[in-house]
Design an enzyme around this catalytic site. Structure first.
Site, PDB file in Angstrom:
ATOM      1  N   SER A 252       0.854  -1.177   0.000  1.00 16.50           N
ATOM      2  CA  SER A 252       0.000   0.000   0.000  1.00 16.50           C
ATOM      3  C   SER A 252       0.890   1.228   0.000  1.00 16.50           C
ATOM      4  CB  SER A 252      -0.861   0.005   1.240  1.00 16.50           C
ATOM      5  OG  SER A 252      -0.030   0.274   2.351  1.00 16.50           O
ATOM      6  N   LYS A 253       0.288   2.350  -0.347  1.00 16.37           N
ATOM      7  CA  LYS A 253       1.033   3.612  -0.385  1.00 16.37           C
ATOM      8  C   LYS A 253       1.802   3.822   0.906  1.00 16.37           C
ATOM      9  CE  LYS A 253       1.154   6.551  -3.761  1.00 16.37           C
ATOM     10  NZ  LYS A 253       0.124   6.393  -4.746  1.00 16.37           N
ATOM     11  N   ARG A 254       1.103   3.680   2.016  1.00 19.28           N
ATOM     12  CA  ARG A 254       1.727   4.026   3.294  1.00 19.28           C
ATOM     13  C   ARG A 254       2.852   3.079   3.672  1.00 19.28           C
ATOM     14  NH1 ARG A 254      -3.223   6.161   6.979  1.00 19.28           N
ATOM     15  NH2 ARG A 254      -2.930   8.327   6.367  1.00 19.28           N
ATOM     16  N   ALA A 257       5.558   3.484   0.899  1.00 22.79           N
ATOM     17  CA  ALA A 257       6.156   4.801   0.694  1.00 22.79           C
ATOM     18  C   ALA A 257       6.969   5.254   1.891  1.00 22.79           C
ATOM     19  CB  ALA A 257       5.067   5.818   0.377  1.00 22.79           C
TER      20      ALA A 257
END
Ligand code: GLU
Length: 511
Positions: A252-254, A257
């Site tokens: 996921s993005k979080r 990232a």
């Protein structure tokens, strides 16, 4: 073969996250393994999203990881400048030649018009391909529009064909050029598009191998078409696997990232993280995974990269995503998301044990210095503190654990940390155990951890206690705590006198 030249080409619009760092690493390792050069190029043609701040964070992150460029924005080199916004004058000559050859043309379609067409395709469920409206404008029409000041982009003509990408990792992948359509190579603001700049820069910087995430595979046919149109030699392509979470879903993005600098702040050694990232999609031939002291760079090979997804097992996946924000969470909160059994933890433990003690101390120092009490100890007796670090490293997973352990060793006054701990000492039989241990200590002359183990054992025999009934009263009586370092190790660091003093003050506090 001519020199192997690889590159990492980040767009400066955020942190350096695990995916990007792994791409940088694979390029770096491959160049090192082949005795070649690794180039760092900043791709900042997206003016709205690029920032200097992000460029600095990315370069600082690479520095921390020890991924050093041979040529790049900070290092300079013979094929610079290495920042795309400093190279704008380089692209126009190529664009003119493509227009002259009839391979590229100005397109005056407005973004509203294009968006409308795009949403129509979406509604119909068909892939969006530019309809070629401006492809056949006459030179008079073009001139008239230019004279009227109409903004325009430059499009690359794509004729129906099959474009084949021969990829070291993904194998042979075929693309139907009809689904690509004429695409923009120079935007209406005069900046080159990503696919265009990348080809010219890779050519001018003599890049021999393009190693990057598989997400870019779909861009590759466009880039191959441009390479061919400009008579450039194709680089070798290696599109490395996707990285997934422990749930085998795309990160996921979080989760994905997360800046690599978070790992530094959590007490991971850069070499451990590098070792971990190298194993995300690359498999050493002999399956030996702990590769310190340059072992990675001598063994790495893109031929041993797998196309199956690589698992990033550092975060747990069984918690709701909405609450997860690694960069602003308190450490104690974040700990709940960290998978204690991750390969990164295993590697970090190995590296913590592997370094020479003075070097480990250098790495641990920023963490030790966050505590004023430990800082005072450093000033008082640094050698003793380093010796203590040597004993506790066996127990450490991350560098930030050193401070609390050290304090545990050097603390002068000790009392039970909680009612629960106090209750251990008032439980039936506990004071007999403590008293028996005190006597053993007094009459003994222990030095090594084994000596203390033997004393505890004989105290247990005399007091008729074993297991938790033996260790817990002794632990609380000497540390005030329910958990901590292995007692014999701790005791050998504290020494007999300190132990006796501690036991006296703890037992006095529960009477
Ligand atoms: N600037 C691109 C990115 O950050 C790199 C593309 C490439 O490696 O070709 O995704």
């Amino acid at each position: 073969m001519s020199e192997v030249r690889t590159r990492f080409a980040p767009s400066p619009s955020g942190f350096l996250h695990i995916g990007g760092a792994r791409t940088a690493l694979f390029n770096y390792l491959y160049a090192k393994a082949c005795g070649g050069s690794f180039v760092l190029r900043v791709e900042d043609t997206d003016q709205e999203r690029s920032t200097k701040e992000s460029e600095d964070i990315i370069l600082d992150s690479l520095d921390w990881l020890g991924i050093k460029a041979d040529e790049g924005v900070r290092e300079g080199g013979p094929h610079g400048p290495y920042r795309q916004s400093d190279r704008l004058d380089r692209y126009s000559g190529y664009t003119e030649s493509l227009i002259e050859k009839g391979i590229a043309y100005p397109c005056f379609c407005t973004s509203e018009e294009l968006e409308q067409k795009q949403s129509r395709s979406k509604m119909l469920g068909v892939p969006h391909v530019y309809d070629g409206k401006c492809r056949n404008l006459s030179s008079e029409e073009v001139q008239a529009k230019k004279d009227a000041g109409e903004p325009y982009a430059i499009r690359f003509k794509v004729d129906p064909s099959e474009v084949v990408v021969d990829d070291v990792v993904q194998g042979r992948v075929k693309f139907d050029a009809r689904l690509i359509g004429d695409f923009i190579i120079v935007k209406s603001d005069g900046f080159p598009s990503y696919n265009y700049a990348v080809v010219i820069d890779d050519h001018e910087m003599k890049i021999s191998h393009v190693i990057r995430g598989v997400g870019h595979l779909s861009n590759t046919p466009r880039q191959i078409l441009i390479h061919n149109a400009l008579d450039f030699e194709l680089p070798v392509y290696a599109h490395i696997s996707e990285i997934v979470g422990t749930d085998r879903k795309k990160l996921s993005k979080r989760r994905g990232a997360t800046s690599v600098l978070l790992f530094r702040d959590l007490g991971y050694l850069s070499e451990a993280l590098v070792n971990y990232m190298a194993l995300l999609g690359w498999y050493p031939e002999d399956a030996v995974e702990f590769l310190p002291d340059g072992g990675l760079a001598t063994k790495f090979d893109i031929d041993r990269c797998s196309k199956s997804p690589a698992m990033f097992d550092f975060f747990e996946n069984d918690k709701s995503e909405a609450e997860f924000d690694p960069l602003s969470m308190e450490r104690s909160e974040l700990n709940k998301w960290i998978n204690g059994k991750s390969k990164l933890n295993w590697l970090n433990q190995k590296y913590i044990r592997h370094y020479e003690l003075p070097q480990l101390y250098d790495f641990a120092r920023p963490f030790l210095e966050t505590d004023s009490e430990v800082t005072r100890l450093i000033k008082e007796d640094e050698d003793l503190l380093i010796k203590a670090l040597g004993s506790i490293r066996e127990y450490m997973t991350t560098l930030d654990e050193a401070g609390p352990y050290i304090l545990e060793i050097f603390r002068k006054s000790v009392e039970p940390e909680s009612d629960e701990a106090a209750a251990v000492l008032t439980a039936e039989g506990a004071s007999e155990v403590v008293e028996a241990f005190r006597k053993e200590l007094e009459s003994g002359n222990p030095e090594h951890p084994d000596d203390y183990s033997a004393l505890m054992k004989s105290a247990g025999k005399k007091a008729g206690a074993k297991g938790r009934g033996l260790f817990m009263p002794i632990r609380v009586a000497t540390t005030g705590k329910m958990h901590g370092l292995e007692l014999p190790i701790l005791f050998s660091l504290l020494g007999k006198e300190t132990l006796l003093q501690r036991m006296q003050s703890v037992m006095a506090s529960v009477k």
